[in-house]
Design a protein around this motif. Structure first.
Motif, PDB file in Angstrom:
ATOM      1  N   SER A  17      -8.608 -11.347  90.433  1.00 19.61           N
ATOM      2  CA  SER A  17      -7.522 -10.914  89.549  1.00 19.61           C
ATOM      3  C   SER A  17      -8.023  -9.906  88.523  1.00 19.61           C
ATOM      4  CB  SER A  17      -6.929 -12.110  88.813  1.00 19.61           C
ATOM      5  OG  SER A  17      -6.366 -13.044  89.722  1.00 19.61           O
ATOM      6  N   LEU A  18      -7.121  -9.076  88.081  1.00 18.55           N
ATOM      7  CA  LEU A  18      -7.345  -8.165  86.969  1.00 18.55           C
ATOM      8  C   LEU A  18      -6.069  -8.078  86.157  1.00 18.55           C
ATOM      9  CD1 LEU A  18      -9.220  -5.101  88.574  1.00 18.55           C
ATOM     10  CD2 LEU A  18     -10.173  -6.712  86.911  1.00 18.55           C
ATOM     11  N   ARG A  19      -6.221  -7.777  84.870  1.00 21.77           N
ATOM     12  CA  ARG A  19      -5.073  -7.528  84.010  1.00 21.77           C
ATOM     13  C   ARG A  19      -5.217  -6.155  83.390  1.00 21.77           C
ATOM     14  NH1 ARG A  19      -3.311 -10.126  78.214  1.00 21.77           N
ATOM     15  NH2 ARG A  19      -1.045 -10.192  78.546  1.00 21.77           N
ATOM     16  N   LEU A  20      -4.313  -5.274  83.764  1.00 22.82           N
ATOM     17  CA  LEU A  20      -4.299  -3.935  83.203  1.00 22.82           C
ATOM     18  C   LEU A  20      -3.438  -3.921  81.941  1.00 22.82           C
ATOM     19  CD1 LEU A  20      -3.813  -1.774  86.423  1.00 22.82           C
ATOM     20  CD2 LEU A  20      -5.908  -2.783  85.494  1.00 22.82           C
ATOM     21  N   SER A  21      -3.871  -3.124  80.975  1.00 23.15           N
ATOM     22  CA  SER A  21      -3.111  -2.948  79.747  1.00 23.15           C
ATOM     23  C   SER A  21      -2.855  -1.472  79.512  1.00 23.15           C
ATOM     24  CB  SER A  21      -3.867  -3.539  78.553  1.00 23.15           C
ATOM     25  OG  SER A  21      -4.076  -4.919  78.702  1.00 23.15           O
ATOM     26  N   CYS A  22      -1.777  -1.178  78.837  1.00 23.23           N
ATOM     27  CA  CYS A  22      -1.432   0.197  78.497  1.00 23.23           C
ATOM     28  C   CYS A  22      -0.860   0.199  77.087  1.00 23.23           C
ATOM     29  CB  CYS A  22      -0.423   0.742  79.495  1.00 23.23           C
ATOM     30  SG  CYS A  22       0.281   2.340  79.072  1.00 23.23           S
ATOM     31  N   VAL A  23      -1.584   0.816  76.173  1.00 25.24           N
ATOM     32  CA  VAL A  23      -1.147   0.872  74.779  1.00 25.24           C
ATOM     33  C   VAL A  23      -0.447   2.191  74.525  1.00 25.24           C
ATOM     34  CG1 VAL A  23      -1.866   0.806  72.385  1.00 25.24           C
ATOM     35  CG2 VAL A  23      -3.003  -0.666  74.061  1.00 25.24           C
ATOM     36  N   ALA A  24       0.720   2.123  73.914  1.00 24.34           N
ATOM     37  CA  ALA A  24       1.517   3.306  73.628  1.00 24.34           C
ATOM     38  C   ALA A  24       1.461   3.641  72.145  1.00 24.34           C
ATOM     39  CB  ALA A  24       2.961   3.075  74.042  1.00 24.34           C
ATOM     40  N   SER A  25       1.544   4.940  71.853  1.00 19.86           N
ATOM     41  CA  SER A  25       1.590   5.406  70.470  1.00 19.86           C
ATOM     42  C   SER A  25       2.400   6.689  70.422  1.00 19.86           C
ATOM     43  CB  SER A  25       0.178   5.646  69.932  1.00 19.86           C
ATOM     44  OG  SER A  25      -0.475   6.652  70.675  1.00 19.86           O
ATOM     45  N   GLY A  26       2.809   7.052  69.222  1.00 18.14           N
ATOM     46  CA  GLY A  26       3.456   8.336  69.026  1.00 18.14           C
ATOM     47  C   GLY A  26       4.964   8.342  69.169  1.00 18.14           C
ATOM     48  N   SER A  27       5.517   7.243  69.598  1.00 15.84           N
ATOM     49  CA  SER A  27       6.969   7.170  69.738  1.00 15.84           C
ATOM     50  C   SER A  27       7.382   5.709  69.771  1.00 15.84           C
ATOM     51  CB  SER A  27       7.417   7.891  71.012  1.00 15.84           C
ATOM     52  OG  SER A  27       8.824   7.996  71.059  1.00 15.84           O
ATOM     53  N   ILE A  28       8.655   5.464  69.872  1.00 12.46           N
ATOM     54  CA  ILE A  28       9.161   4.094  69.861  1.00 12.46           C
ATOM     55  C   ILE A  28       9.061   3.522  71.266  1.00 12.46           C
ATOM     56  CG2 ILE A  28      11.104   2.608  69.303  1.00 12.46           C
ATOM     57  CD1 ILE A  28      12.100   4.826  67.442  1.00 12.46           C
ATOM     58  N   PHE A  29       8.061   2.688  71.479  1.00 13.36           N
ATOM     59  CA  PHE A  29       7.761   2.161  72.803  1.00 13.36           C
ATOM     60  C   PHE A  29       8.942   1.398  73.387  1.00 13.36           C
ATOM     61  CE2 PHE A  29       5.292   0.474  76.191  1.00 13.36           C
ATOM     62  CZ  PHE A  29       5.493  -0.897  76.268  1.00 13.36           C
ATOM     63  N   SER A  30       9.646   0.656  72.570  1.00 13.95           N
ATOM     64  CA  SER A  30      10.668  -0.266  73.069  1.00 13.95           C
ATOM     65  C   SER A  30      11.848   0.422  73.740  1.00 13.95           C
ATOM     66  CB  SER A  30      11.164  -1.160  71.931  1.00 13.95           C
ATOM     67  OG  SER A  30      11.755  -0.367  70.914  1.00 13.95           O
ATOM     68  N   ILE A  31      12.049   1.710  73.483  1.00  9.37           N
ATOM     69  CA  ILE A  31      13.208   2.382  74.056  1.00  9.37           C
ATOM     70  C   ILE A  31      12.941   2.890  75.467  1.00  9.37           C
ATOM     71  CG2 ILE A  31      13.969   3.097  71.776  1.00  9.37           C
ATOM     72  CD1 ILE A  31      13.140   5.959  72.510  1.00  9.37           C
ATOM     73  N   TYR A  32      11.671   2.872  75.876  1.00 13.43           N
ATOM     74  CA  TYR A  32      11.306   3.449  77.171  1.00 13.43           C
ATOM     75  C   TYR A  32      11.375   2.426  78.294  1.00 13.43           C
ATOM     76  CZ  TYR A  32       9.515   7.688  74.975  1.00 13.43           C
ATOM     77  OH  TYR A  32       9.396   8.866  74.298  1.00 13.43           O
ATOM     78  N   ASP A  33      11.871   2.869  79.445  1.00 17.09           N
ATOM     79  CA  ASP A  33      11.584   2.178  80.688  1.00 17.09           C
ATOM     80  C   ASP A  33      10.153   2.537  81.060  1.00 17.09           C
ATOM     81  OD1 ASP A  33      14.856   2.840  82.224  1.00 17.09           O
ATOM     82  OD2 ASP A  33      14.245   1.449  80.641  1.00 17.09           O
ATOM     83  N   MET A  34       9.386   1.561  81.516  1.00 15.07           N
ATOM     84  CA  MET A  34       7.965   1.776  81.780  1.00 15.07           C
ATOM     85  C   MET A  34       7.612   1.389  83.207  1.00 15.07           C
ATOM     86  SD  MET A  34       6.750   2.922  78.907  1.00 15.07           S
ATOM     87  CE  MET A  34       4.999   2.798  79.258  1.00 15.07           C
TER      88      MET A  34
END
Length: 127
Positions: A17-34
């Motif tokens: 198993s692995l767990r990938l992470s992706c940290v967002a900055s510079g805008s409002i993350f919650s409004i995006y479909d990812m």
């Protein structure tokens, strides 16, 4: 515009198993479909999993039952939990902010344009 930085890739044996992470900055993350995508050299990018701003989730057939996408809007972070990994999962994995198009199924997300993507993280699964 949102900036994205992935981490969590590495070398793992088949079945691991692995767990990938992706940290967002510079805008409002919650409004995006990812989404999480993978792309092998010389091949087109493929959508692994998508999660809407409202929390609806869509998976590629190859990911169903093995991978779990999730998001923590308080931490501006997208995750991909990868279980039961196979050698054919070996690839560079990218997170991306998907352009708003009111998608409601995997096919729509898979063909939709992207607003931003990260530099990728390499996942290598040994047999």
């Amino acid at each position: 515009q949102v900036q994205l930085v992935e981490s969590g890739g590495g070398l793992v044996q088949a079945g691991g198993s692995l767990r990938l992470s992706c940290v967002a900055s510079g805008s409002i993350f919650s409004i995006y479909d990812m989404g999480w995508y993978h792309q092998a050299p010389g091949k087109e990018r493929e959508l692994v999993a998508a999660i809407s701003s409202g929390g609806s989730i869509y998976y590629a057939d190859s990911a169903k039952g093995r991978f779990t996408i999730s998001r923590d809007n308080a931490k501006n972070t997208l995750y991909l939990q990868m279980n039961s990994l196979k050698p054919e999962d070996t690839d560079v994995y990218y997170c991306a902010a998907i352009r708003r198009n009111y998608c409601s199924d995997y096919v729509c997300y898979a063909h939709n344009a992207l607003d931003a993507w990260g530099q990728g993280t390499l996942v290598t699964v040994s047999s």
